[in-house]
Design a protein around this motif. Structure first.
Motif, PDB file in Angstrom:
ATOM      1  N   PRO A  57       6.961 -16.079  -3.149  1.00  0.00           N
ATOM      2  CA  PRO A  57       6.088 -15.506  -2.127  1.00  0.00           C
ATOM      3  C   PRO A  57       5.771 -14.039  -2.355  1.00  0.00           C
ATOM      4  O   PRO A  57       4.679 -13.579  -2.059  1.00  0.00           O
ATOM      5  CB  PRO A  57       6.885 -15.723  -0.837  1.00  0.00           C
ATOM      6  CG  PRO A  57       7.768 -16.891  -1.135  1.00  0.00           C
ATOM      7  CD  PRO A  57       8.122 -16.767  -2.578  1.00  0.00           C
ATOM      8  N   CYS A  58       6.699 -13.257  -2.918  1.00  0.00           N
ATOM      9  CA  CYS A  58       6.460 -11.830  -3.084  1.00  0.00           C
ATOM     10  C   CYS A  58       5.374 -11.543  -4.108  1.00  0.00           C
ATOM     11  O   CYS A  58       4.829 -10.451  -4.155  1.00  0.00           O
ATOM     12  CB  CYS A  58       7.744 -11.119  -3.497  1.00  0.00           C
ATOM     13  SG  CYS A  58       8.422 -11.726  -5.056  1.00  0.00           S
ATOM     14  N   ILE A  80       2.563 -13.538  -4.482  1.00  0.00           N
ATOM     15  CA  ILE A  80       1.282 -14.141  -4.116  1.00  0.00           C
ATOM     16  C   ILE A  80       0.216 -13.067  -3.943  1.00  0.00           C
ATOM     17  O   ILE A  80      -0.926 -13.217  -4.368  1.00  0.00           O
ATOM     18  CB  ILE A  80       1.433 -14.972  -2.824  1.00  0.00           C
ATOM     19  CG1 ILE A  80       2.289 -16.198  -3.119  1.00  0.00           C
ATOM     20  CG2 ILE A  80       0.081 -15.385  -2.288  1.00  0.00           C
ATOM     21  CD1 ILE A  80       2.532 -17.061  -1.923  1.00  0.00           C
ATOM     22  N   GLN A  81       0.575 -11.946  -3.339  1.00  0.00           N
ATOM     23  CA  GLN A  81      -0.419 -10.906  -3.100  1.00  0.00           C
ATOM     24  C   GLN A  81      -0.953 -10.340  -4.415  1.00  0.00           C
ATOM     25  O   GLN A  81      -2.122 -10.021  -4.527  1.00  0.00           O
ATOM     26  CB  GLN A  81       0.196  -9.785  -2.268  1.00  0.00           C
ATOM     27  CG  GLN A  81       0.481 -10.196  -0.826  1.00  0.00           C
ATOM     28  CD  GLN A  81       1.056  -9.039  -0.032  1.00  0.00           C
ATOM     29  OE1 GLN A  81       1.777  -8.214  -0.557  1.00  0.00           O
ATOM     30  NE2 GLN A  81       0.719  -8.989   1.236  1.00  0.00           N
ATOM     31  N   ARG A 116      -6.048 -19.675   2.735  1.00  0.00           N
ATOM     32  CA  ARG A 116      -4.774 -19.031   2.471  1.00  0.00           C
ATOM     33  C   ARG A 116      -4.744 -18.518   1.051  1.00  0.00           C
ATOM     34  O   ARG A 116      -5.512 -18.950   0.198  1.00  0.00           O
ATOM     35  CB  ARG A 116      -3.612 -20.018   2.665  1.00  0.00           C
ATOM     36  CG  ARG A 116      -3.501 -20.602   4.048  1.00  0.00           C
ATOM     37  CD  ARG A 116      -2.332 -21.580   4.116  1.00  0.00           C
ATOM     38  NE  ARG A 116      -2.258 -22.268   5.392  1.00  0.00           N
ATOM     39  CZ  ARG A 116      -1.371 -23.209   5.693  1.00  0.00           C
ATOM     40  NH1 ARG A 116      -0.467 -23.566   4.793  1.00  0.00           N
ATOM     41  NH2 ARG A 116      -1.370 -23.791   6.874  1.00  0.00           N
ATOM     42  N   GLY A 117      -3.826 -17.587   0.771  1.00  0.00           N
ATOM     43  CA  GLY A 117      -3.608 -17.121  -0.585  1.00  0.00           C
ATOM     44  C   GLY A 117      -4.548 -16.012  -0.986  1.00  0.00           C
ATOM     45  O   GLY A 117      -5.281 -15.429  -0.184  1.00  0.00           O
ATOM     46  N   VAL A 118      -4.531 -15.681  -2.283  1.00  0.00           N
ATOM     47  CA  VAL A 118      -5.362 -14.636  -2.871  1.00  0.00           C
ATOM     48  C   VAL A 118      -6.234 -15.296  -3.936  1.00  0.00           C
ATOM     49  O   VAL A 118      -5.716 -15.994  -4.815  1.00  0.00           O
ATOM     50  CB  VAL A 118      -4.501 -13.525  -3.502  1.00  0.00           C
ATOM     51  CG1 VAL A 118      -5.385 -12.399  -4.049  1.00  0.00           C
ATOM     52  CG2 VAL A 118      -3.514 -12.975  -2.489  1.00  0.00           C
ATOM     53  N   ASP A 178      -8.416 -11.813  -0.237  1.00  0.00           N
ATOM     54  CA  ASP A 178      -6.965 -11.766  -0.039  1.00  0.00           C
ATOM     55  C   ASP A 178      -6.654 -12.096   1.416  1.00  0.00           C
ATOM     56  O   ASP A 178      -6.840 -11.263   2.306  1.00  0.00           O
ATOM     57  CB  ASP A 178      -6.434 -10.377  -0.406  1.00  0.00           C
ATOM     58  CG  ASP A 178      -4.913 -10.317  -0.362  1.00  0.00           C
ATOM     59  OD1 ASP A 178      -4.302 -11.298   0.108  1.00  0.00           O
ATOM     60  OD2 ASP A 178      -4.345  -9.292  -0.778  1.00  0.00           O
ATOM     61  N   THR A 208      -3.655 -12.751   2.500  1.00  0.00           N
ATOM     62  CA  THR A 208      -2.378 -12.161   2.916  1.00  0.00           C
ATOM     63  C   THR A 208      -2.604 -10.818   3.610  1.00  0.00           C
ATOM     64  O   THR A 208      -1.816 -10.419   4.468  1.00  0.00           O
ATOM     65  CB  THR A 208      -1.462 -11.979   1.701  1.00  0.00           C
ATOM     66  OG1 THR A 208      -2.055 -11.060   0.777  1.00  0.00           O
ATOM     67  CG2 THR A 208      -1.238 -13.312   0.999  1.00  0.00           C
ATOM     68  N   ARG A 209      -3.673 -10.114   3.228  1.00  0.00           N
ATOM     69  CA  ARG A 209      -4.021  -8.837   3.891  1.00  0.00           C
ATOM     70  C   ARG A 209      -5.329  -8.937   4.657  1.00  0.00           C
ATOM     71  O   ARG A 209      -5.786  -7.952   5.242  1.00  0.00           O
ATOM     72  CB  ARG A 209      -4.115  -7.733   2.839  1.00  0.00           C
ATOM     73  CG  ARG A 209      -2.779  -7.510   2.131  1.00  0.00           C
ATOM     74  CD  ARG A 209      -2.923  -6.696   0.857  1.00  0.00           C
ATOM     75  NE  ARG A 209      -3.514  -5.388   1.114  1.00  0.00           N
ATOM     76  CZ  ARG A 209      -3.832  -4.513   0.164  1.00  0.00           C
ATOM     77  NH1 ARG A 209      -3.615  -4.828  -1.099  1.00  0.00           N
ATOM     78  NH2 ARG A 209      -4.359  -3.341   0.474  1.00  0.00           N
ATOM     79  N   ARG A 210      -5.960 -10.159   4.561  1.00  0.00           N
ATOM     80  CA  ARG A 210      -7.184 -10.465   5.318  1.00  0.00           C
ATOM     81  C   ARG A 210      -8.327  -9.510   4.976  1.00  0.00           C
ATOM     82  O   ARG A 210      -9.005  -8.979   5.850  1.00  0.00           O
ATOM     83  CB  ARG A 210      -6.913 -10.449   6.813  1.00  0.00           C
ATOM     84  CG  ARG A 210      -5.844 -11.451   7.242  1.00  0.00           C
ATOM     85  CD  ARG A 210      -5.778 -11.601   8.736  1.00  0.00           C
ATOM     86  NE  ARG A 210      -5.390 -10.354   9.389  1.00  0.00           N
ATOM     87  CZ  ARG A 210      -5.384 -10.164  10.688  1.00  0.00           C
ATOM     88  NH1 ARG A 210      -5.750 -11.151  11.497  1.00  0.00           N
ATOM     89  NH2 ARG A 210      -5.030  -9.012  11.208  1.00  0.00           N
ATOM     90  N   PRO A 213       0.222  -5.377  -4.962  1.00  0.00           N
ATOM     91  CA  PRO A 213       0.597  -5.455  -3.534  1.00  0.00           C
ATOM     92  C   PRO A 213       0.637  -4.071  -2.906  1.00  0.00           C
ATOM     93  O   PRO A 213       1.132  -3.108  -3.489  1.00  0.00           O
ATOM     94  CB  PRO A 213       1.977  -6.099  -3.567  1.00  0.00           C
ATOM     95  CG  PRO A 213       2.025  -6.831  -4.858  1.00  0.00           C
ATOM     96  CD  PRO A 213       1.214  -6.027  -5.816  1.00  0.00           C
TER      97      PRO A 213
END
Length: 729
Positions: A540-541, A543-544, A590-592, A666, A668-670, A719
């Motif tokens: 998970p760390c 993915i960004q 979801r995701g990048v 992205d 994860t950060r929208r 990230p």
């Protein structure tokens, strides 16, 4: 071991093998039976005379390669050979197994002797003698050695001996004078079987005999049979022992064969090593056949249970039918007889089909079990060369027998259910039309796992009805959950048996199931299938930083009619001067994700727009004009971000032919970021993105663009949080 008995009987005489020999076709025959079925070919057709006469290619010319070769592949060898020396006009006889046997040219011993007389009592085998295998009907010309040229099957002879001894009556005492009593012990040193009185009288447990070892009779019988391994001699060189194995010819050979014979240039291996290797191969082949035999036994149990169920269901169905018919008026009785006849026919048909299958499977299982027991007995033999003479043929038979238990053999040919229900509701005037109607809901469909798959965020499912189901199906209902363990929802209703569901979440696990329906109602659900959409494969760390790699194309189904697609829907242009929108065939939530577009053609400085959109975006205006799209439009000098017709963040730097536009989404950060020629164009374009978005562009006829997907995100993107100025840290 009863099933093995057929493996131990000669196909000619029908009795247990006596002095069996191995024919080149790998089949066995008694030595005496082989002499009985010899036929002499005419001298005019012999290989020697044919070659001497200088005639063309004959049926025997290929015998030069081997003195003992095939005489005729097509000829059964049982026809009438007119003009032969060996009594051609004498009618042939039949063996117990139905094999036609030509009588010898001289009187033979009584059939019960079954052994060859002493040498010299019969004349030698005539020249050009021919023998035909009674099983495969291949004919063979004998060389000067005659039947001595065929190797003896000592392994088979040993198995027959053990089998006959195991079936023999109880062992008797060897010292009783009149009527021998049943033996109770055997002395291994004296090699004598004793009953209790004779043991006490002749073998007292004291003095020198006290050290003798007494064993049970059965164990003594085994110890008697255990003998030192027989030394096998070469059929070509009778004074030489077989010591090597010719890999090319697949036969044991002696030292002299390697020095002088045709095996001199062949690859040879140690006899013991090949013995162990072939034993292992036969054991491995038996494992597979044993599994098939176990399945066959279970299948027979299933079929016998089906017979009982069919009988029970048939009785129950008849009782119900009679009860309904008796409740109707007299006019119904004429129809009742017809309906009962149909049920009985169905009943008998099912029983016949299942019983025929039981009979067929029982015969095949008996043959399989007999072959297994025979092979196991062969493995117990300690004669390497004898074993190697038959191991290849046995391994082929085992594989062939295993193949006969192939797909579909262990599947019932008939169901035990009676898919008929009597409807007693029609009015009296419609009794003459009374017939069986279907009142059962469909069975649960079977998911075809080999055809079910996922690609990116799409899932394809395929299903079918059970093979034996005869209930009509009007359609199917496919259900999926939300990918997060939520409730199921219908995603397809129709008659097709395959469906692709698009727009699913990436990196999500979905549960799916399907059911069938007809006029009687909805059937049971199929088994639940769990499917995983495409994922990053990273912790998970990460993915960004690295994102989800997804492949997609432009979607012609959702494109404006003026859009022109080519190159497998990766290249797009337009035939209108106005801006037209086309979207990708995959949606992201979801995701990048990162994809690029290359400018193939750029004329008259148009303003193409690149970005993301909802599924209901307007297709006949520039991307970003409505509130369903988030885009960057660009000319040859500068670019702007646009959403809901609001233009922001003018940035210098335009595009030309060959330029590359990158889009980084992205979740994860929208945020949404744009790139031109691998450099970030302006600040973060849009923030706070949530929901499902499709890649999208808008172009006119002056632009042609090619899409590139499945790309990693740019190296500069790591990230981090967006700073107050909107750039990426």
């Amino acid at each position: 071991m009863d099933e093995m008995e057929e493996e131990l009987k000669c196909p000619v005489c029908g009795s247990f093998y006596r002095e069996p020999i191995i024919l080149p076709c790998s089949h066995n025959i008694c030595l005496a039976c082989a002499r009985n079925i010899l036929v002499q070919t005419p001298d005019a057709e012999s290989p020697q005379s044919s070659r001497a006469s200088g005639s063309g290619v004959s049926d025997y010319d290929y015998l030069d390669l081997d003195k003992m070769s095939l005489y005729s592949e097509a000829d059964s060898g049982y026809g009438s050979y007119g003009g032969f020396i060996s009594a051609p006009t004498t009618p042939c006889q039949k063996s117990p197994n139905g094999v036609r046997v030509f009588p010898p040219s001289v009187p033979q011993p009584p059939p019960q002797q079954h052994l060859l007389p002493q040498p010299g009592s019969l004349p030698p085998i005539p020249r050009n003698s021919c023998i035909t295998c009674p099983q495969c009907h291949r004919s063979l010309i004998l060389d000067d050695r005659g039947l001595r040229g065929f190797p003896k099957n000592r392994v088979l002879e040993g198995v027959v001996d053990r089998y006959q001894q195991s079936k023999a009556a109880a062992l008797k005492c060897q010292l009783c004078e009149k009527s021998p009593k049943e033996a109770t012990v055997m002395c291994e040193q004296c090699d004598v079987f004793y009953c209790d009185p004779c043991r006490l009288r002749c073998h007292p447990p004291r003095g020198p005999l006290a050290k003798h070892r007494l064993v049970p009779p059965a164990q003594g019988r085994i110890s008697r049979r255990a003998s030192p391994r027989k030394i096998s001699t070469c059929t070509e060189h009778e004074l030489e022992n077989l010591s090597m194995y010719c890999v090319q010819c697949k036969m044991p050979v002696c030292y002299q064969c390697l020095e002088e014979g045709k095996h001199g240039t062949h690859e040879v291996k140690a006899l013991g090593a090949m013995w162990k290797l072939h034993k292992g191969q036969l054991s491995q082949a038996l494992n597979g056949l044993s599994d098939r035999a176990t399945e066959a036994k279970e299948f027979l149990v299933q079929l016998r249970n089906m017979v009982q169920h069919i009988q029970e269901n048939g009785v129950e169905f008849e009782a119900c039918l009679v009860a309904q018919c008796d409740a109707l008026i007299d006019a119904l009785n004429r129809r009742k007889a017809q309906l009962l006849s149909r049920v009985n026919k169905e009943h008998e048909h099912k029983l016949k089909v299942v019983r025929d299958q039981i009979s067929h499977c029982t015969v095949k299982l008996r043959q399989t079990t007999g072959l297994m027991e025979y092979c196991l007995e062969v493995i117990k033999e300690n004669d390497p060369s004898g074993f190697l003479q038959i191991s290849d043929a046995l391994i082929r038979r085992v594989h062939m027998t295993e193949g006969q238990w192939g797909k579909g053999t262990l599947t019932p040919r008939m169901t035990s259910d009676f898919d008929l229900t009597l409807d007693s509701g029609p009015l009296l005037q419609t009794i003459h039309q009374l017939d069986f109607v279907q009142m059962k809901v469909p069975a649960a469909p079977m998911l075809q796992l080999e055809e079910c798959c996922t690609q990116n965020n799409s899932a394809t499912l395929s299903w079918k009805q059970p093979p034996l189901s005869t209930i009509a199906v009007d359609g199917y209902i496919l259900e999926l959950d939300d990918g997060n363990g939520g409730p199921f929802r219908e995603v397809y209703v129709g008659t097709e048996t395959i469906c692709t569901v698009d727009g699913l979440h990436f990196n999500s696990t979905y549960k799916s199931r399907v059911k069938a329906f007809n006029a009687s109602g909805v059937g049971q659900y199929s088994k639940t299938l769990i499917m995983q959409t495409s994922e990053t494969g990273l912790p998970p760390c990460d993915i960004q930083s690295l994102g989800t790699v997804a492949w997609f194309t432009f979607d012609p189904a959702s494109a404006h009619p003026d859009i022109i697609l080519s190159n497998d829907n990766l290249t797009v242009t337009c035939n209108s001067y106005d801006d037209r929108v086309v979207m990708g065939n995959s949606a992201f939530s979801r995701g990048v994700h990162y994809w690029e577009m290359t400018i193939d053609r750029y004329d008259n400085h148009p303003d193409p727009a690149f970005g993301i959109a909802r599924g209901d975006v307007l297709k006949d205006v520039m991307l970003g004009k409505d509130d369903k799209a988030w885009a960057m439009y660009v000319d040859n000098n500068r670019s702007w971000f646009m959403h809901n017709n609001s233009h922001t963040n003018r940035t210098d730097g335009g595009i030309s032919k060959g330029s590359t536009i990158g889009v980084l989404l992205d979740f994860t950060r929208r945020i949404l970021i744009f790139l031109i020629n691998d450099e970030q164009q302006g600040p973060v374009a849009f923030e706070g993105l949530e929901g499902v978005y499709y890649p999208a562009i808008s172009i006119n006829r002056n632009v042609q663009v090619t899409l590139h997907t499945g790309l990693p995100i740019p190296d500069f993107y790591t990230p981090g949080e967006a700073d107050p100025n909107g750039s990426v840290c």
